[in-house]
Enzyme design. Structure first.
Site, PDB file in Angstrom:
ATOM      1  CB  THR A   8      -0.931   0.020   1.224  1.00 48.32           C
ATOM      2  OG1 THR A   8      -0.125  -0.096   2.400  1.00 48.32           O
ATOM      3  CG2 THR A   8      -1.940  -1.118   1.159  1.00 48.32           C
ATOM      4  CB  CYS A   9       4.323   1.916   0.817  1.00 48.72           C
ATOM      5  SG  CYS A   9       5.622   3.152   0.801  1.00 48.72           S
TER       6      CYS A   9
END
Length: 109
Positions: A8-9
Protein backbone atom coordinates in the site's frame (compact mmCIF):
# COMPACT_ATOMS: atom_id res chain seq x y z
CA UNK A 1 17.80 -8.51 -4.67
CA UNK A 2 15.37 -8.35 -1.77
CA UNK A 3 12.80 -5.59 -1.43
CA UNK A 4 11.24 -4.90 1.98
CA UNK A 5 8.15 -2.70 1.74
CA UNK A 6 4.37 -2.48 1.82
CA UNK A 7 1.92 -3.12 -1.00
CA UNK A 8 0.00 0.00 0.00
CA UNK A 9 3.03 2.33 0.11
CA UNK A 10 3.22 4.73 -2.85
CA UNK A 11 7.00 5.09 -2.55
CA UNK A 12 7.41 1.30 -2.52
CA UNK A 13 5.25 0.92 -5.62
CA UNK A 14 7.22 3.62 -7.42
CA UNK A 15 10.57 2.04 -6.46
CA UNK A 16 9.42 -1.44 -7.45
CA UNK A 17 8.16 -0.20 -10.82
CA UNK A 18 11.52 1.50 -11.50
CA UNK A 19 13.49 -1.59 -10.50
CA UNK A 20 11.34 -3.87 -12.67
CA UNK A 21 11.64 -1.46 -15.62
CA UNK A 22 15.42 -1.68 -15.20
CA UNK A 23 15.22 -5.48 -15.54
CA UNK A 24 15.33 -6.52 -11.88
CA UNK A 25 12.98 -9.11 -10.41
CA UNK A 26 13.34 -8.53 -6.67
CA UNK A 27 12.11 -10.90 -4.01
CA UNK A 28 9.36 -8.83 -2.42
CA UNK A 29 8.88 -9.03 1.34
CA UNK A 30 5.74 -7.24 2.49
CA UNK A 31 6.60 -6.23 6.05
CA UNK A 32 2.96 -6.40 7.15
CA UNK A 33 1.80 -9.56 5.34
CA UNK A 34 5.04 -11.58 5.30
CA UNK A 35 6.83 -10.20 8.35
CA UNK A 36 10.58 -9.69 8.59
CA UNK A 37 12.91 -12.28 10.06
CA UNK A 38 14.77 -11.45 13.27
CA UNK A 39 18.08 -11.73 11.38
CA UNK A 40 16.93 -9.25 8.71
CA UNK A 41 15.59 -6.83 11.32
CA UNK A 42 18.91 -6.98 13.16
CA UNK A 43 20.82 -6.31 9.94
CA UNK A 44 18.56 -3.39 9.02
CA UNK A 45 19.06 -1.80 12.44
CA UNK A 46 22.83 -2.46 12.21
CA UNK A 47 22.93 -0.73 8.82
CA UNK A 48 20.65 2.23 9.54
CA UNK A 49 20.20 2.56 13.31
CA UNK A 50 17.56 5.14 14.25
CA UNK A 51 17.04 6.00 10.56
CA UNK A 52 15.28 2.64 10.15
CA UNK A 53 12.30 4.08 12.05
CA UNK A 54 9.75 6.11 10.09
CA UNK A 55 8.82 8.82 12.57
CA UNK A 56 6.32 10.34 10.13
CA UNK A 57 4.16 7.21 9.99
CA UNK A 58 0.67 6.76 11.31
CA UNK A 59 1.94 3.83 13.37
CA UNK A 60 4.56 6.06 15.06
CA UNK A 61 1.99 8.71 15.92
CA UNK A 62 -0.16 6.05 17.56
CA UNK A 63 2.55 4.90 19.95
CA UNK A 64 2.81 6.04 23.55
CA UNK A 65 5.84 8.08 24.64
CA UNK A 66 7.07 5.02 26.51
CA UNK A 67 6.87 2.89 23.36
CA UNK A 68 8.59 5.59 21.29
CA UNK A 69 11.56 5.52 23.66
CA UNK A 70 12.20 1.84 22.92
CA UNK A 71 15.22 0.51 21.05
CA UNK A 72 14.84 0.50 17.24
CA UNK A 73 15.12 -3.30 17.02
CA UNK A 74 12.39 -3.82 19.62
CA UNK A 75 10.15 -1.23 17.94
CA UNK A 76 10.51 -2.86 14.51
CA UNK A 77 9.97 -6.34 15.93
CA UNK A 78 6.73 -5.21 17.58
CA UNK A 79 5.59 -2.88 14.76
CA UNK A 80 7.14 -3.84 11.38
CA UNK A 81 5.22 -1.08 9.59
CA UNK A 82 7.37 1.46 11.47
CA UNK A 83 10.21 0.59 9.09
CA UNK A 84 11.22 3.37 6.74
CA UNK A 85 10.56 1.98 3.27
CA UNK A 86 11.63 0.55 1.03
CA UNK A 87 14.68 -1.26 2.34
CA UNK A 88 16.53 -2.93 -0.51
CA UNK A 89 19.36 -5.45 -0.23
CA UNK A 90 21.31 -6.35 -3.34
CA UNK A 91 24.56 -8.31 -3.22
CA UNK A 92 25.17 -7.32 0.39
CA UNK A 93 24.54 -3.61 -0.23
CA UNK A 94 21.64 -2.14 1.74
CA UNK A 95 19.69 1.06 1.01
CA UNK A 96 16.73 2.68 2.69
CA UNK A 97 14.13 4.95 1.12
CA UNK A 98 13.88 5.79 -2.58
CA UNK A 99 15.68 9.09 -2.94
CA UNK A 100 18.47 9.83 -5.41
CA UNK A 101 21.14 8.02 -3.36
CA UNK A 102 19.24 4.71 -3.34
CA UNK A 103 18.28 5.09 -7.00
CA UNK A 104 21.94 5.65 -7.91
CA UNK A 105 22.98 2.46 -6.12
CA UNK A 106 20.35 0.26 -7.75
CA UNK A 107 19.72 1.94 -11.09
CA UNK A 108 23.11 3.51 -11.73
CA UNK A 109 21.58 6.96 -12.19
Amino acid sequence: MRFFGLKTCDTCRKALKSLQAAGFTPEIIDVRADGVSAADLAKIVDEFGEKAINRASTTWRGLSDEEKSGAPLALLAAHPTLMKRPVIEADGVWTIGWKADAQAVHLGE
